[in-house]
Scaffold this active site. Structure first.
Site, PDB file in Angstrom:
ATOM      1  NE  ARG A  59      -3.688  -2.349   0.033  1.00  0.00           N
ATOM      2  CZ  ARG A  59      -3.344  -3.513  -0.523  1.00  0.00           C
ATOM      3  NH1 ARG A  59      -2.192  -3.615  -1.188  1.00  0.00           N
ATOM      4  NH2 ARG A  59      -4.125  -4.553  -0.456  1.00  0.00           N
ATOM      5  CB  SER A  76      -9.601  -1.266   3.718  1.00  0.00           C
ATOM      6  OG  SER A  76     -10.145  -2.478   3.228  1.00  0.00           O
ATOM      7  CD  GLU A  97      -5.948   1.102   2.170  1.00  0.00           C
ATOM      8  OE1 GLU A  97      -6.295   0.911   0.984  1.00  0.00           O
ATOM      9  OE2 GLU A  97      -5.949   0.209   3.026  1.00  0.00           O
TER      10      GLU A  97
END
Length: 351
Positions: A160, A239, A343
């Site tokens: 990520r 998420s 995130e």
């Protein structure tokens, strides 16, 4: 280029949250994107880039600068080579690769947002990451004031993360190039156990591309991860927290906390994440810390379908959302000694 002043930004995000921008510019070509960026840089104006708005948390006060909405279009498919303009809708692009019989991104179906955002976050799900198929990223380098082409290695992809995320003020992604696989209409080997189970096969098997895509879409929809204007569980950024990656020592301490809290037989999720590192599940942590599906009493709550998604139930403010996020972070830290990391990109606010 289209230009608006005191323009609402909430409708441009999947959270439907955030105040207005002093100025909103919509660019439909690479040249317009570069011109708008240069204008902001030359005048010292703060600049906010917006693609699909699926990974943004914008403060209630909005953005006192230029918000640049990247609405470029362009799909070029040459054999197994694919080039996407940054503004292309990612879900549509995945559908086109499946229709063309090309494997490599089929398990990334249903992820909201634009193609240009995928290398920034190194978007991944259900056993695939874009870093495994991206060959080059064409971007405008704001420091060098020129358009550059970065190879996969130069993108510095990790979980990520990427060179673009690490230096958010430097690069503006314009186009992304992929190398896909012609496997006679079959998917890439399935690497995610849940996907394999849904398809009745074993991890490592291949299935028809359309079957893989449909299975992922069904799994995502069941978790509220496919956009639906009528379903408030999808008024989210997907998420909200990344899965923690722990060193051996950190995982040992975490494991001890788990058994202390849940009993001697308790075993947390654990996945190899490179030498001396283990990844665990943020969703599991949230749930076991007491934040179950649907948690919350205000307009911002945990999704009723998935503990990893924080949602706007309608009428929420960004501060409502952040209050919930902070409560979750504090609760997981108190229970397990792990600090969750958000995130989505935050604009004008922070946890």
């Amino acid at each position: 280029m289209q230009e608006l002043h005191d323009a609402p930004l909430a409708p441009l995000t999947t959270f439907r949250l955030g105040g207005p921008a002093a100025r909103l510019v919509t660019a439909a070509t690479d040249a317009e994107v570069v011109a708008a960026v240069r204008e902001a840089d030359d005048s010292g104006t703060p600049l906010l880039l917006i693609g699909g708005g699926s990974n943004l948390v914008i403060g209630d006060k909005g953005f006192d600068g230029t918000a640049l909405r990247i609405a470029t279009r362009g799909v070029e498919l040459d054999g197994t080579r694919l080039e996407l303009a940054a503004g292309e809708v990612w879900t549509d692009a995945v559908a086109r690769t499946v229709e063309a019989g090309l494997a490599g991104v089929e398990c990334l179906a249903g992820i909201p947002g634009s193609a240009g955002a995928t290398p920034i976050q190194n978007v991944g799900a259900y056993g695939q990451e874009v870093s495994s198929t991206i060959t080059e990223v064409i971007a405008y380098d704001r420091r060098a004031r020129e358009t550059v082409t970065l190879t996969n290695a130069e993108c510095a992809f990790s979980y990520r993360n990427s060179r673009f995320k690490a230096a958010p003020e430097r690069y503006v992604v314009l186009r992304v190039r992929f190398a896909l696989e012609d496997a006679d209409g079959l998917s890439a080997p399935l690497r995610y156990a849940e996907t394999a189970r849904a398809l009745g096969v074993q991890p490592g098997d291949r299935v028809p591309l359309a079957d893989a895509r449909e299975a992922v879409l069904k799994l995502r929809a069941g978790k509220g991860m496919v956009l639906d204007p009528e379903d408030h569980d999808t008024w989210s950024a997907g998420s909200f927290f990344t899965n923690p990656v722990l060193t051996d020592a950190e995982f040992a301490a975490f494991h001890a906390r788990v058994r202390e809290r849940l009993g001697d037989g308790a075993e947390p999720p654990a996945y190899p994440a490179g030498e001396g590192r283990t990844k665990t599940s943020a969703a599991w942590l949230i749930d076991k810390a007491g934040f179950t599906k649907g948690y919350g009493s205000g307009p911002a709550r945990i999704s009723t379908k998935h503990t990893l998604a924080l949602t706007n139930r309608g009428g929420a403010t960004t501060e409502d959302l952040l209050a919930l996020a902070r409560e979750v972070v504090a609760g997981v830290r108190a229970a397990f000694g792990i600090t969750l990391v958000n995130e989505p990109v935050t604009v004008g606010v922070s946890l």
